[in-house]
Design a protein around this motif. Structure first.
Motif, PDB file in Angstrom:
ATOM      1  N   THR A  27       0.744  -1.285  -0.013  1.00 13.88           N
ATOM      2  CA  THR A  27      -0.100   0.026  -0.115  1.00 13.88           C
ATOM      3  C   THR A  27       0.925   1.115  -0.194  1.00 13.88           C
ATOM      4  N   ALA A  28       2.076   1.108   0.285  1.00 10.55           N
ATOM      5  CA  ALA A  28       3.122   2.346   0.363  1.00 10.55           C
ATOM      6  C   ALA A  28       3.580   2.514  -0.947  1.00 10.55           C
ATOM      7  N   ARG A  29       3.496   1.565  -1.804  1.00 11.76           N
ATOM      8  CA  ARG A  29       4.365   1.614  -3.133  1.00 11.76           C
ATOM      9  C   ARG A  29       3.868   2.653  -4.027  1.00 11.76           C
ATOM     10  N   ALA A  30       4.599   3.354  -4.534  1.00  6.18           N
ATOM     11  CA  ALA A  30       4.445   4.435  -5.332  1.00  6.18           C
ATOM     12  C   ALA A  30       3.994   3.655  -6.876  1.00  6.18           C
ATOM     13  N   ASP A  31       2.875   4.267  -7.585  1.00  3.06           N
ATOM     14  CA  ASP A  31       2.251   3.559  -8.731  1.00  3.06           C
ATOM     15  C   ASP A  31       2.209   4.633  -9.794  1.00  3.06           C
ATOM     16  N   PRO A  32       3.214   4.734 -10.729  1.00  7.91           N
ATOM     17  CA  PRO A  32       2.847   5.814 -11.787  1.00  7.91           C
ATOM     18  C   PRO A  32       1.450   5.471 -12.522  1.00  7.91           C
ATOM     19  N   PRO A  33       1.188   6.415 -13.459  1.00 10.12           N
ATOM     20  CA  PRO A  33       0.177   6.125 -14.393  1.00 10.12           C
ATOM     21  C   PRO A  33       0.540   5.313 -15.446  1.00 10.12           C
ATOM     22  N   VAL A  34      -0.401   4.254 -15.698  1.00  7.95           N
ATOM     23  CA  VAL A  34      -0.263   3.302 -16.864  1.00  7.95           C
ATOM     24  C   VAL A  34      -1.379   2.794 -17.430  1.00  7.95           C
ATOM     25  N   PRO A  35      -1.266   2.422 -18.749  1.00  7.79           N
ATOM     26  CA  PRO A  35      -2.654   1.992 -19.391  1.00  7.79           C
ATOM     27  C   PRO A  35      -3.215   0.794 -18.620  1.00  7.79           C
ATOM     28  N   TYR A  73      -6.759  -0.021  -8.046  1.00  7.62           N
ATOM     29  CA  TYR A  73      -6.290   0.237  -6.632  1.00  7.62           C
ATOM     30  C   TYR A  73      -4.836   0.156  -6.735  1.00  7.62           C
ATOM     31  N   VAL A  74      -4.099   1.387  -6.200  1.00  9.62           N
ATOM     32  CA  VAL A  74      -2.665   1.408  -6.026  1.00  9.62           C
ATOM     33  C   VAL A  74      -2.350   1.726  -4.699  1.00  9.62           C
ATOM     34  N   GLY A  75      -1.089   1.541  -4.462  1.00 12.54           N
ATOM     35  CA  GLY A  75      -0.543   1.903  -3.025  1.00 12.54           C
ATOM     36  C   GLY A  75      -0.517   3.646  -3.103  1.00 12.54           C
ATOM     37  N   ASP A  76      -0.061   4.146  -4.133  1.00 14.11           N
ATOM     38  CA  ASP A  76       0.376   5.698  -3.884  1.00 14.11           C
ATOM     39  C   ASP A  76       0.174   5.950  -5.426  1.00 14.11           C
ATOM     40  N   PHE A  77      -0.296   7.453  -5.594  1.00 14.87           N
ATOM     41  CA  PHE A  77      -0.228   8.066  -6.586  1.00 14.87           C
ATOM     42  C   PHE A  77       0.819   8.564  -7.214  1.00 14.87           C
ATOM     43  N   SER A  78       2.018   7.995  -6.591  1.00 18.24           N
ATOM     44  CA  SER A  78       3.311   8.505  -6.983  1.00 18.24           C
ATOM     45  C   SER A  78       3.630  10.074  -7.013  1.00 18.24           C
ATOM     46  N   ALA A  86      -5.449  10.079 -12.281  1.00 18.03           N
ATOM     47  CA  ALA A  86      -6.577   9.523 -13.078  1.00 18.03           C
ATOM     48  C   ALA A  86      -6.667   9.818 -14.422  1.00 18.03           C
ATOM     49  N   SER A  87      -6.454  11.277 -14.490  1.00 16.84           N
ATOM     50  CA  SER A  87      -6.514  11.894 -16.067  1.00 16.84           C
ATOM     51  C   SER A  87      -5.505  11.040 -17.081  1.00 16.84           C
ATOM     52  N   GLN A  88      -4.479  11.078 -16.285  1.00 17.15           N
ATOM     53  CA  GLN A  88      -3.197  10.615 -17.089  1.00 17.15           C
ATOM     54  C   GLN A  88      -3.766   8.890 -17.377  1.00 17.15           C
ATOM     55  N   THR A  89      -4.125   8.330 -16.387  1.00 18.74           N
ATOM     56  CA  THR A  89      -4.150   6.775 -16.678  1.00 18.74           C
ATOM     57  C   THR A  89      -5.359   6.674 -17.558  1.00 18.74           C
ATOM     58  N   ALA A  90      -6.545   7.449 -17.668  1.00 12.81           N
ATOM     59  CA  ALA A  90      -7.683   7.586 -18.653  1.00 12.81           C
ATOM     60  C   ALA A  90      -7.003   7.597 -20.053  1.00 12.81           C
ATOM     61  N   SER A 105      -6.202   5.165  -4.429  1.00 12.30           N
ATOM     62  CA  SER A 105      -4.771   5.138  -3.562  1.00 12.30           C
ATOM     63  C   SER A 105      -4.974   4.589  -2.342  1.00 12.30           C
ATOM     64  N   VAL A 106      -4.557   3.383  -2.034  1.00  5.91           N
ATOM     65  CA  VAL A 106      -4.897   2.730  -0.669  1.00  5.91           C
ATOM     66  C   VAL A 106      -4.285   3.602   0.336  1.00  5.91           C
ATOM     67  N   GLY A 107      -2.947   3.617   0.010  1.00  6.03           N
ATOM     68  CA  GLY A 107      -1.865   4.238   1.181  1.00  6.03           C
ATOM     69  C   GLY A 107      -2.284   5.728   1.386  1.00  6.03           C
ATOM     70  N   GLN A 108      -2.705   6.646   0.620  1.00  2.00           N
ATOM     71  CA  GLN A 108      -2.977   7.876   0.760  1.00  2.00           C
ATOM     72  C   GLN A 108      -4.443   8.100   1.230  1.00  2.00           C
ATOM     73  N   ARG A 109      -5.334   7.097   0.891  1.00  3.11           N
ATOM     74  CA  ARG A 109      -6.599   7.142   1.309  1.00  3.11           C
ATOM     75  C   ARG A 109      -7.185   8.428   0.408  1.00  3.11           C
ATOM     76  N   ARG A 110      -7.005   8.340  -0.816  1.00  3.87           N
ATOM     77  CA  ARG A 110      -7.587   9.203  -1.929  1.00  3.87           C
ATOM     78  C   ARG A 110      -8.260   8.562  -2.973  1.00  3.87           C
ATOM     79  N   TYR A 111      -9.026   8.920  -3.709  1.00  2.00           N
ATOM     80  CA  TYR A 111      -9.465   8.465  -5.094  1.00  2.00           C
ATOM     81  C   TYR A 111     -10.100   9.545  -5.900  1.00  2.00           C
ATOM     82  N   ALA A 112     -10.140   8.994  -7.241  1.00  2.00           N
ATOM     83  CA  ALA A 112     -10.700  10.119  -8.284  1.00  2.00           C
ATOM     84  C   ALA A 112     -11.624   9.327  -9.181  1.00  2.00           C
TER      85      ALA A 112
END
Length: 205
Positions: A27-35, A73-78, A86-90, A105-112
């Motif tokens: 949950t603490a891992r940073a995950d960059p936007p990916v397809p 679901y990712v650990g962190d929005f990097s 979310a925009s970049q991923t879309a 983002s589970v680690g940050q407790r944020r969503y979009a």
């Protein structure tokens, strides 16, 4: 062109969430936007045996209304703001008019939530789904319910618009079936001709 519907910082509960510490490394891992290509991507490893529930809810929304909901679901929005991630991923996923993206983002407790500007539901309707289905579940730490609840509420909102969206879902299914049937007919029609060509082709001296 995707637009962001709603972004929220979900405050950590005073009660420690069971199992969260055991998954701390993920949950603490940073995950960059990916397809994204699959309906459900659980990079944070929070769904467990409830993944099938989320996949079923997403599939039901797609089959009934032709709307594809992608849940990530990712650990962190990097380091990126939730709406930017979310925009970049879309954009990288080439999501279209009838696609939605729920990024958590589970680690940050944020969503979009990201949706195309031409999506059939209005921003207000999407906002209402977020407020009634997504946010309460995330505040409880119920990651699966955020997605299943969103799928159910999106379906209810689409149903209020009449039969059009049900027909879109049925039309996509029928188109896929017709495409498969056409391929079989074409193969059946070409196969005898190919055999005849091979049979009557003159032999080289």
């Amino acid at each position: 062109m995707p637009h962001i519907v709603r972004v929220l910082v979900v405050l950590l509960s005073v009660v420690f969430l069971p199992g969260l510490a055991a998954r701390g490394d993920r949950t603490a891992r940073a995950d960059p936007p990916v397809p994204v290509s699959r309906p459900v991507t659980d990079g944070a490893g929070v769904l467990g045996d409830r993944r099938a529930q989320v996949e079923a809810a997403v599939a039901g929304l797609r089959d009934r209304y032709g709307v594809r909901l992608y849940v990530v679901y990712v650990g962190d929005f990097s380091g990126l703001p939730a709406k930017e991630w979310a925009s970049q991923t879309a954009l990288r996923s080439r999501l279209g008019r009838f696609d939605l993206l729920l990024a958590v983002s589970v680690g940050q407790r944020r969503y979009a939530v990201s949706a195309d500007s031409r999506f059939p539901l209005s921003a207000g309707e999407l906002d209402a789904v977020a407020a009634t289905a997504i946010e309460p579940a995330l505040r409880r730490g119920d990651w699966a319910a955020a997605a299943t609840g969103a799928a159910a509420e999106y379906g209810a909102a689409l149903a209020d618009h009449g039969k059009m969206f049900a027909e879109i879902g049925a039309g996509r299914g029928a188109l896929a079936a017709l495409s498969g049937l056409a391929a079989l007919v074409l193969a059946a029609s070409l196969s005898p001709r190919w055999r005849r060509i091979r049979r009557h082709r003159p032999r080289r001296p």
